[in-house]
Design a protein around this motif. Structure first.
Motif, short mmCIF file in Angstrom:
data_model
loop_
_atom_site.label_atom_id
_atom_site.label_comp_id
_atom_site.label_asym_id
_atom_site.label_seq_id
_atom_site.Cartn_x
_atom_site.Cartn_y
_atom_site.Cartn_z
N CYS A 77 -57.16 35.96 2.05
CA CYS A 77 -58.33 36.68 2.53
C CYS A 77 -57.86 37.87 3.35
O CYS A 77 -57.06 37.72 4.27
CB CYS A 77 -59.19 35.74 3.38
SG CYS A 77 -60.70 36.50 3.97
N LYS A 84 -59.86 42.32 -4.83
CA LYS A 84 -60.94 41.34 -5.05
C LYS A 84 -60.96 40.91 -6.52
O LYS A 84 -61.13 39.74 -6.82
CB LYS A 84 -62.28 41.90 -4.63
CG LYS A 84 -62.46 41.87 -3.12
CD LYS A 84 -63.87 42.03 -2.69
CE LYS A 84 -64.90 41.19 -3.31
NZ LYS A 84 -64.86 39.76 -3.14
N LEU A 118 -62.51 39.13 0.77
CA LEU A 118 -62.58 40.20 1.75
C LEU A 118 -63.53 39.80 2.86
O LEU A 118 -64.67 39.41 2.60
CB LEU A 118 -63.04 41.50 1.09
CG LEU A 118 -63.19 42.72 2.00
CD1 LEU A 118 -61.84 43.09 2.63
CD2 LEU A 118 -63.74 43.90 1.20
N LEU A 121 -59.14 47.86 -2.26
CA LEU A 121 -59.82 46.63 -1.84
C LEU A 121 -60.62 46.02 -2.99
O LEU A 121 -60.63 44.80 -3.17
CB LEU A 121 -60.72 46.90 -0.63
CG LEU A 121 -59.99 47.16 0.69
CD1 LEU A 121 -60.97 47.63 1.76
CD2 LEU A 121 -59.23 45.93 1.16
#
Length: 163
Positions: A1, A24, A30, A20
């Motif tokens: 995470c 994912k 996230l 980002l």
């Protein structure tokens, strides 16, 4: 995470936002840390597809005696739920705060009400002895054991072989 603080979201370049999104897609989660401490940018939250909203401790502190804070935290929970994101109340330090957080429906409580921060050499033996077992009335779920997550994994739900 991966955790990104709320204030740092404002400075994310398009390249970092794209990175980002890519992590994912690769399976990482996230989290937005310290949500409610700065300039909450809901448009960015939508674009990042956040998995976890960690509500800043300044909104949790004395929540049980401050109606305005309670209403703000309830609103954050509703918004998070609409995004499909879990919620974490940070800095839960009293039974009164824990009761309100649980009553509001916050997914996880994190803070001294469970345990002060501990060095890892003290955490691992406790995890192997089901340290995180608590009555349902204590919290909705036990996020960390105690206050400790490694690589986004809740050590309390894994055997030592899985660490």
């Amino acid at each position: 995470c991966f955790e990104v603080t709320e204030n740092s979201i404002l400075d994310l370049t398009p390249e970092i936002q794209s990175w980002l999104r890519d992590i994912k897609l690769a399976g990482a989660r996230l989290a937005i840390d310290d949500f409610g401490s700065g300039h909450s940018n809901f448009r960015t939250l939508i674009g990042l597809e956040v998995d976890i909203i960690k509500i800043d401790g300044s909104l949790i502190r004395d929540l049980h005696v401050d109606r305005k804070k309670r209403e703000i935290v309830e609103s954050i929970r509703l918004i998070s739920q609409s995004f499909g994101a879990a919620t974490v109340a940070e800095h839960v330090e009293s039974e009164g705060e824990l009761n309100v957080v649980t009553g509001i429906g916050i997914d996880y409580a994190q803070g001294f009400v469970h345990s002060p921060p501990l060095p890892i050499r003290r955490v691992i033996p406790k995890v192997t002895h089901n340290f995180c077992e608590q009555p349902a009335s204590k919290t909705t779920k036990c996020l960390d054991a105690p206050g400790f997550v490694v690589g986004g994994q809740n050590l309390a739900t894994h055997s030592p072989a899985q660490w």
